[in-house]
Design a protein around this motif. Structure first.
Motif, PDB file in Angstrom:
ATOM      1  N   UNK A 190     -42.310  38.739  89.617  1.00 23.91           N
ATOM      2  CA  UNK A 190     -41.098  38.783  88.790  1.00 23.91           C
ATOM      3  C   UNK A 190     -41.536  39.001  87.339  1.00 23.91           C
ATOM      4  N   UNK A 191     -40.628  39.527  86.527  1.00 21.81           N
ATOM      5  CA  UNK A 191     -40.943  39.863  85.138  1.00 21.81           C
ATOM      6  C   UNK A 191     -41.329  38.677  84.262  1.00 21.81           C
ATOM      7  N   UNK A 192     -40.900  37.456  84.648  1.00 26.09           N
ATOM      8  CA  UNK A 192     -41.205  36.293  83.796  1.00 26.09           C
ATOM      9  C   UNK A 192     -42.538  35.626  84.142  1.00 26.09           C
ATOM     10  N   UNK A 193     -43.250  36.154  85.145  1.00 26.94           N
ATOM     11  CA  UNK A 193     -44.466  35.470  85.603  1.00 26.94           C
ATOM     12  C   UNK A 193     -45.636  35.642  84.626  1.00 26.94           C
ATOM     13  N   UNK A 194     -45.976  36.890  84.294  1.00 27.48           N
ATOM     14  CA  UNK A 194     -47.165  37.101  83.449  1.00 27.48           C
ATOM     15  C   UNK A 194     -47.022  36.457  82.067  1.00 27.48           C
ATOM     16  N   UNK A 195     -45.847  36.577  81.392  1.00 28.79           N
ATOM     17  CA  UNK A 195     -45.701  35.878  80.107  1.00 28.79           C
ATOM     18  C   UNK A 195     -45.878  34.362  80.247  1.00 28.79           C
ATOM     19  N   UNK A 196     -45.397  33.805  81.362  1.00 19.11           N
ATOM     20  CA  UNK A 196     -45.513  32.354  81.562  1.00 19.11           C
ATOM     21  C   UNK A 196     -46.966  31.949  81.809  1.00 19.11           C
ATOM     22  N   UNK A 197     -47.659  32.709  82.657  1.00 15.40           N
ATOM     23  CA  UNK A 197     -49.068  32.371  82.927  1.00 15.40           C
ATOM     24  C   UNK A 197     -49.886  32.472  81.642  1.00 15.40           C
ATOM     25  N   UNK A 198     -49.613  33.493  80.822  1.00 14.39           N
ATOM     26  CA  UNK A 198     -50.330  33.637  79.544  1.00 14.39           C
ATOM     27  C   UNK A 198     -50.055  32.436  78.643  1.00 14.39           C
ATOM     28  N   UNK A 199     -48.782  32.026  78.573  1.00 15.29           N
ATOM     29  CA  UNK A 199     -48.421  30.891  77.717  1.00 15.29           C
ATOM     30  C   UNK A 199     -49.121  29.620  78.194  1.00 15.29           C
ATOM     31  N   UNK A 200     -49.166  29.419  79.512  1.00 16.17           N
ATOM     32  CA  UNK A 200     -49.809  28.211  80.057  1.00 16.17           C
ATOM     33  C   UNK A 200     -51.309  28.229  79.780  1.00 16.17           C
ATOM     34  N   UNK A 201     -51.918  29.403  79.929  1.00 20.37           N
ATOM     35  CA  UNK A 201     -53.346  29.560  79.608  1.00 20.37           C
ATOM     36  C   UNK A 201     -53.612  29.193  78.156  1.00 20.37           C
ATOM     37  N   UNK A 202     -52.735  29.712  77.290  1.00 19.61           N
ATOM     38  CA  UNK A 202     -52.884  29.508  75.850  1.00 19.61           C
ATOM     39  C   UNK A 202     -52.796  28.010  75.515  1.00 19.61           C
ATOM     40  N   UNK A 203     -51.891  27.316  76.193  1.00 23.12           N
ATOM     41  CA  UNK A 203     -51.722  25.878  75.959  1.00 23.12           C
ATOM     42  C   UNK A 203     -52.925  25.104  76.494  1.00 23.12           C
ATOM     43  N   UNK A 204     -53.525  25.639  77.575  1.00 22.91           N
ATOM     44  CA  UNK A 204     -54.712  24.984  78.115  1.00 22.91           C
ATOM     45  C   UNK A 204     -54.465  24.125  79.340  1.00 22.91           C
ATOM     46  N   UNK A 205     -53.291  24.288  79.992  1.00 20.68           N
ATOM     47  CA  UNK A 205     -53.069  23.549  81.231  1.00 20.68           C
ATOM     48  C   UNK A 205     -53.668  24.327  82.401  1.00 20.68           C
ATOM     49  N   UNK A 206     -53.981  23.619  83.475  1.00 28.39           N
ATOM     50  CA  UNK A 206     -54.474  24.271  84.693  1.00 28.39           C
ATOM     51  C   UNK A 206     -53.268  24.864  85.434  1.00 28.39           C
ATOM     52  N   UNK A 207     -53.553  25.888  86.238  1.00 28.51           N
ATOM     53  CA  UNK A 207     -52.477  26.580  86.960  1.00 28.51           C
ATOM     54  C   UNK A 207     -52.859  26.678  88.438  1.00 28.51           C
ATOM     55  N   UNK A 208     -51.892  26.417  89.325  1.00 26.15           N
ATOM     56  CA  UNK A 208     -52.164  26.489  90.754  1.00 26.15           C
ATOM     57  C   UNK A 208     -51.019  27.104  91.535  1.00 26.15           C
ATOM     58  N   UNK A 209     -51.296  27.352  92.825  1.00 30.76           N
ATOM     59  CA  UNK A 209     -50.270  27.838  93.760  1.00 30.76           C
ATOM     60  C   UNK A 209     -50.393  27.036  95.059  1.00 30.76           C
ATOM     61  N   UNK A 210     -49.265  26.537  95.571  1.00 31.61           N
ATOM     62  CA  UNK A 210     -49.200  25.992  96.934  1.00 31.61           C
ATOM     63  C   UNK A 210     -48.145  26.791  97.671  1.00 31.61           C
ATOM     64  N   UNK A 211     -48.539  27.444  98.755  1.00 31.13           N
ATOM     65  CA  UNK A 211     -47.593  28.287  99.488  1.00 31.13           C
ATOM     66  C   UNK A 211     -47.639  28.013 100.987  1.00 31.13           C
ATOM     67  N   UNK A 212     -46.447  27.962 101.599  1.00 36.65           N
ATOM     68  CA  UNK A 212     -46.303  27.920 103.050  1.00 36.65           C
ATOM     69  C   UNK A 212     -46.225  29.357 103.565  1.00 36.65           C
ATOM     70  N   UNK A 213     -46.113  29.478 104.862  1.00 37.44           N
ATOM     71  CA  UNK A 213     -45.975  30.803 105.476  1.00 37.44           C
ATOM     72  C   UNK A 213     -47.232  31.104 106.274  1.00 37.44           C
TER      73      UNK A 213
END
Ligand SMILES: [Mg+2]
Length: 233
Positions: free
Chosen positions: A91-114
Motif C-alpha cells: 500500500x502507498x502508506x507503507x514505505x513512508x511509515x517504515x522510513x519514519x520508524x527507522x528514523x525514530x529507531x524502533x525495531x520493525x517486525x511482521x507476524x503473518x498467518x496463511x
C-alpha cells in the motif's frame, strides 16, 4: 501504555492488498488452463474473480466445471495458486511509515498467518526481509501457532531483543488480529482498510486499543520519539 520500541505488522490487507494477490494467483492459474481450453486467460481469470466473489473457496471447482476440464483437479490449481510468484506491491502508506520508524529507531517486525509457501512468496516478492528486522510466518511452526496464539509474538519479541510490553501489533482483521491482547500485554492498532476481512466480527469481542486510517499515523498515535539507542548514524 508502556513506551513502544518494536512495531510489528500483519501482512495481508495491512501491508499489501490481499485482492491484488488473489488476482495475481488467478492470473497464474488462468495462464496454466488457457492452452488446454479454447478460452483466453483473461476470460478465465475474470470468471475466477466472479466465482470467488459469489462462492468463496469454490472458484477453482466452478471454473473447471465451466470449462469442462476433467483431467485437472482443483487441488492442483490450489497448489499452483499458492506456489505462484506473486505480482503484488505495498500500500502507498507503507514505505513512508517504515522510513519514519527507522528514523525514530524502533525495531520493525511482521507476524503473518496463511499457508507458509504462499506467505513466503509474498514476502520475497515485496523484498520484506530487507525492510524489517524480524519476520514470523506462524504456519512454519504449525497450524496451532496461527493468530491469536501468543507464542509467535513472544518469540518475535525475544528475537528482537524487546519485550511484548513494548510491542505494538498493527493489523486489519477483527476476527484475528486483536484478541492476542487478552493473553499478552501488547498494544494493538487497527488500520482501517477495504480488505477481504474488514467486515468480520471481533474475535471474543476483543477490540483494538487504537484505530488509525493510515499507517503513517503510527508514530503519532504510539507517541514514538527519536531516541539515541538503535538510531541510524
Ligand atoms: Mg490481515
Amino acid at each position: 501504555m508502556s513506551p513502544i520500541n518494536f512495531v510489528v505488522f500483519d501482512l495481508d490487507d495491512t501491508l499489501t492488498p490481499e485482492k491484488t494477490y488473489v488476482r495475481s494467483g488467478f492470473a497464474a492459474v488462468a495462464d496454466y488452463l488457457a492452452p488446454v481450453v479454447a478460452t483466453s486467460a483473461r476470460d478465465i481469470a475474470d470468471a475466477l474473480m466472479s466465482f470467488q466473489a459469489e462462492t468463496p473457496g469454490r472458484a477453482f471447482d466452478r471454473v473447471l466445471e465451466l470449462l469442462r476440464v476433467d483431467h485437472v483437479t482443483s487441488k492442483e490449481l490450489v497448489t499452483l495458486y499458492r506456489e505462484h510468484t506473486p505480482q503484488i506491491d505495498f500500500y502507498g502508506d507503507v514505505m513512508p511509515t517504515l522510513s519514519a520508524l527507522r528514523e525514530i529507531g524502533v525495531r520493525i517486525g511482521i507476524v503473518t498467518d496463511g499457508y507458509a509457501v504462499a506467505q513466503r512468496s509474498k514476502l520475497n516478492a515485496l523484498g520484506a526481509s530487507e525492510l524489517v528486522d524480524e519476520i514470523i510466518i506462524t504456519d512454519e511452526y504449525g497450524p496451532d501457532f496461527w493468530k491469536p496464539d501468543p507464542r509467535s509474538f513472544e518469540m518475535l519479541a525475544r528475537n528482537a531483543g524487546s519485550d511484548v510490553a513494548h510491542m505494538a501489533y498493527v493489523g486489519d482483521n477483527p476476527a484475528k488480529d486483536f484478541a492476542v491482547a487478552s493473553t499478552l500485554p501488547l498494544t494493538t492498532v487497527r488500520v482501517m482498510r477495504d480488505g477481504v476481512h474488514s467486515h468480520r466480527a471481533y474475535l471474543n469481542d476483543l477490540r483494538e486499543h487504537i484505530r488509525i486510517s493510515a499507517l503513517t499515523d503510527i508514530p503519532h498515535v504510539l507517541s514514538l520519539r527519536p531516541h539515541s539507542e538503535g538510531r541510524k548514524a
